[in-house]
Design an enzyme around this catalytic site. Structure first.
Site, PDB file in Angstrom:
ATOM      1  N   GLY A 135      -4.307  -5.610   1.784  1.00  0.00           N
ATOM      2  CA  GLY A 135      -3.483  -5.723   0.581  1.00  0.00           C
ATOM      3  C   GLY A 135      -3.501  -4.479  -0.296  1.00  0.00           C
ATOM      4  O   GLY A 135      -3.037  -4.517  -1.435  1.00  0.00           O
ATOM      5  N   LEU A 136      -4.012  -3.361   0.208  1.00  0.00           N
ATOM      6  CA  LEU A 136      -4.106  -2.158  -0.629  1.00  0.00           C
ATOM      7  C   LEU A 136      -3.114  -1.071  -0.211  1.00  0.00           C
ATOM      8  O   LEU A 136      -3.239   0.081  -0.627  1.00  0.00           O
ATOM      9  CB  LEU A 136      -5.542  -1.617  -0.629  1.00  0.00           C
ATOM     10  N   ASP A 155       5.419  -1.292  -1.835  1.00  0.00           N
ATOM     11  CA  ASP A 155       4.290  -0.435  -1.447  1.00  0.00           C
ATOM     12  C   ASP A 155       4.719   1.029  -1.360  1.00  0.00           C
ATOM     13  O   ASP A 155       4.045   1.918  -1.899  1.00  0.00           O
ATOM     14  CB  ASP A 155       3.725  -0.859  -0.076  1.00  0.00           C
ATOM     15  N   ALA A 200       0.516   4.292   2.568  1.00  0.00           N
ATOM     16  CA  ALA A 200      -0.166   5.528   2.130  1.00  0.00           C
ATOM     17  C   ALA A 200      -0.338   6.486   3.307  1.00  0.00           C
ATOM     18  O   ALA A 200      -0.160   7.702   3.157  1.00  0.00           O
ATOM     19  CB  ALA A 200      -1.512   5.180   1.505  1.00  0.00           C
TER      20      ALA A 200
HETATM   21  O1  PMV Z   1      -0.318  -6.807   1.525  1.00  0.00           O
HETATM   22  P1  PMV Z   1       0.404  -5.663   0.934  1.00  0.00           P
HETATM   23  O2  PMV Z   1      -0.427  -4.761   0.152  1.00  0.00           O
HETATM   24  O3  PMV Z   1       1.224  -4.916   1.935  1.00  0.00           O
HETATM   25  O4  PMV Z   1       1.420  -6.260  -0.147  1.00  0.00           O
HETATM   26  C1  PMV Z   1       2.529  -6.948   0.241  1.00  0.00           C
HETATM   27  C2  PMV Z   1       3.277  -7.506  -0.908  1.00  0.00           C
HETATM   28  C3  PMV Z   1       4.211  -8.636  -0.494  1.00  0.00           C
HETATM   29  O5  PMV Z   1       4.942  -8.990  -1.671  1.00  0.00           O
HETATM   30  C4  PMV Z   1       3.429  -9.851  -0.022  1.00  0.00           C
HETATM   31  C5  PMV Z   1       5.175  -8.218   0.596  1.00  0.00           C
HETATM   32  C6  PMV Z   1       6.210  -7.210   0.162  1.00  0.00           C
HETATM   33  O6  PMV Z   1       6.827  -6.615   1.060  1.00  0.00           O
HETATM   34  O7  PMV Z   1       6.464  -7.041  -1.042  1.00  0.00           O
END
Ligand code: PMV
Length: 314
Positions: free
Chosen positions: A103-104, A150, A109
């Site tokens: 989730g980071l 992201d 990156a």
């Molecule tokens: O898990 P991460 O850090 O890639 O965050 C994804 C965020 C979501 O809203 C779940 C998916 C997105 O594409 O926005």
């Protein structure tokens, strides 16, 4: 034989989502911030072929022979086609401090670091908007239908208000926001949690859209409180956002354990951050590095705890 003098280098930070993950895929706003403590780096050296050395994965990828959907090779090919260049005889060495599938924003990156290092080596520049679009292409390989948050945050490197398909908006941070970020140690690919939410939405669109709407309203309130520097209200909104994410079935017992530990040791609010079901959670605290909360998180099983502060000038 690669030479030891780099032709170019690039880096990009990890990121956290403060409010609005998942609902952002369905057009609701979200708020995210870079995490400059964790970086992905890429260095370009002369070599005989175009190779990527992913040091953390112990992998060397021959770009010409790599699959179309290999995210490392895709980053390289995108730069070459953008600039109208053939694959260069370079070894691109990549290293990242950002844990994968947590989730980071590690995938975004790494792509941004590779693209920046190659642009540097080619002596070329691209606008932030274009750079973010290229990283988005790579993000699609990681999780199919990304919202684009992201790539925006890791490329712009500042806290952003984001709505899918619109330019990102920087906003004012009225008072420093001290956050602790704790890793549940459970790896959870975003593709899986995004697919879970999509399945639920397809089965009952009305109910899910009500939930997405209420997350959207909460994110609007969060922006107002961040701008006003009202951290007590912001903590409560984080708790509400977590409740909504639990309802979407993207939390987990490990995340809940960390969130409860943070709240009961003095955090103003806490929630998961990113795709969920694992990965990281964030806790809003009154003081930088607040030891009571950091210790409680470690005791509750956090594999790593990191402190970060969002400043007005960020
Ligand atoms: O898990 P991460 O850090 O890639 O965050 C994804 C965020 C979501 O809203 C779940 C998916 C997105 O594409 O926005």
């Amino acid at each position: 034989m690669s030479s030891f003098v780099p032709l170019g280098s690039g880096h990009a930070p990890g990121k956290i989502i403060l409010f609005g993950e998942h609902a952002v895929v369905y057009g609701k706003p979200a708020i995210a911030a870079p995490l400059p403590q964790l970086l992905a780096h890429a260095m370009v050296y002369r070599d005989q072929h175009c190779l990527i050395e992913a040091t953390d994965l112990n992998r060397t990828i021959d770009v010409a022979a790599a699959d179309q959907d290999d995210p490392f090779a895709c980053s390289v090919r995108l730069v070459c086609s953008e600039l109208g260049e053939p694959l260069p005889p370079w070894r691109i060495v990549v290293h990242s401090d950002i844990p994968i599938a947590s989730g980071l924003g590690s995938g975004a990156a790494i792509a941004a670091a590779i693209i920046r290092a190659m642009l540097h080596a080619f002596g070329a520049t691209l606008s932030l908007t274009r750079l973010s679009e290229l990283v988005y292409e790579v993000e699609k390989l990681h999780h199919g239908t990304p919202s684009g948050i992201d790539n925006m945050v890791v490329v712009y490197g500042q806290p952003l208000w984001f709505v899918r398909g619109r330019p990102p908006e920087p906003f004012n941070v009225g008072a420093p926001l001290h956050l602790l970020i704790a890793d549940s140690g459970v790896s959870s690919p975003t593709r899986v949690t995004v697919a879970t939410v999509r399945k639920g939405w397809q089965a009952d669109r009305t109910a899910y859209e009500i939930d997405f709407d209420s997350i959207g309203e909460l994110v609007h309130s969060a922006r107002r409180e961040i701008e006003a520097g009202n951290i007590l209200a912001l903590g409560r909104l984080m708790d509400e956002n977590q409740k909504a994410l639990t309802k979407l079935d993207v939390s987990s017992s490990e995340l809940e354990g960390l969130i409860t530990a943070a709240r009961s040791s003095g955090a103003l609010g806490a929630k998961l951050s990113g795709g969920g079901r694992g990965g990281n959670m964030i806790a809003l605290v009154e003081h930088p590095d607040q030891a009571s909360v950091a210790n409680a998180l470690a005791k509750a099983g956090a594999k790593a705890v990191l402190a970060t502060t969002l400043h007005a000038e960020d």
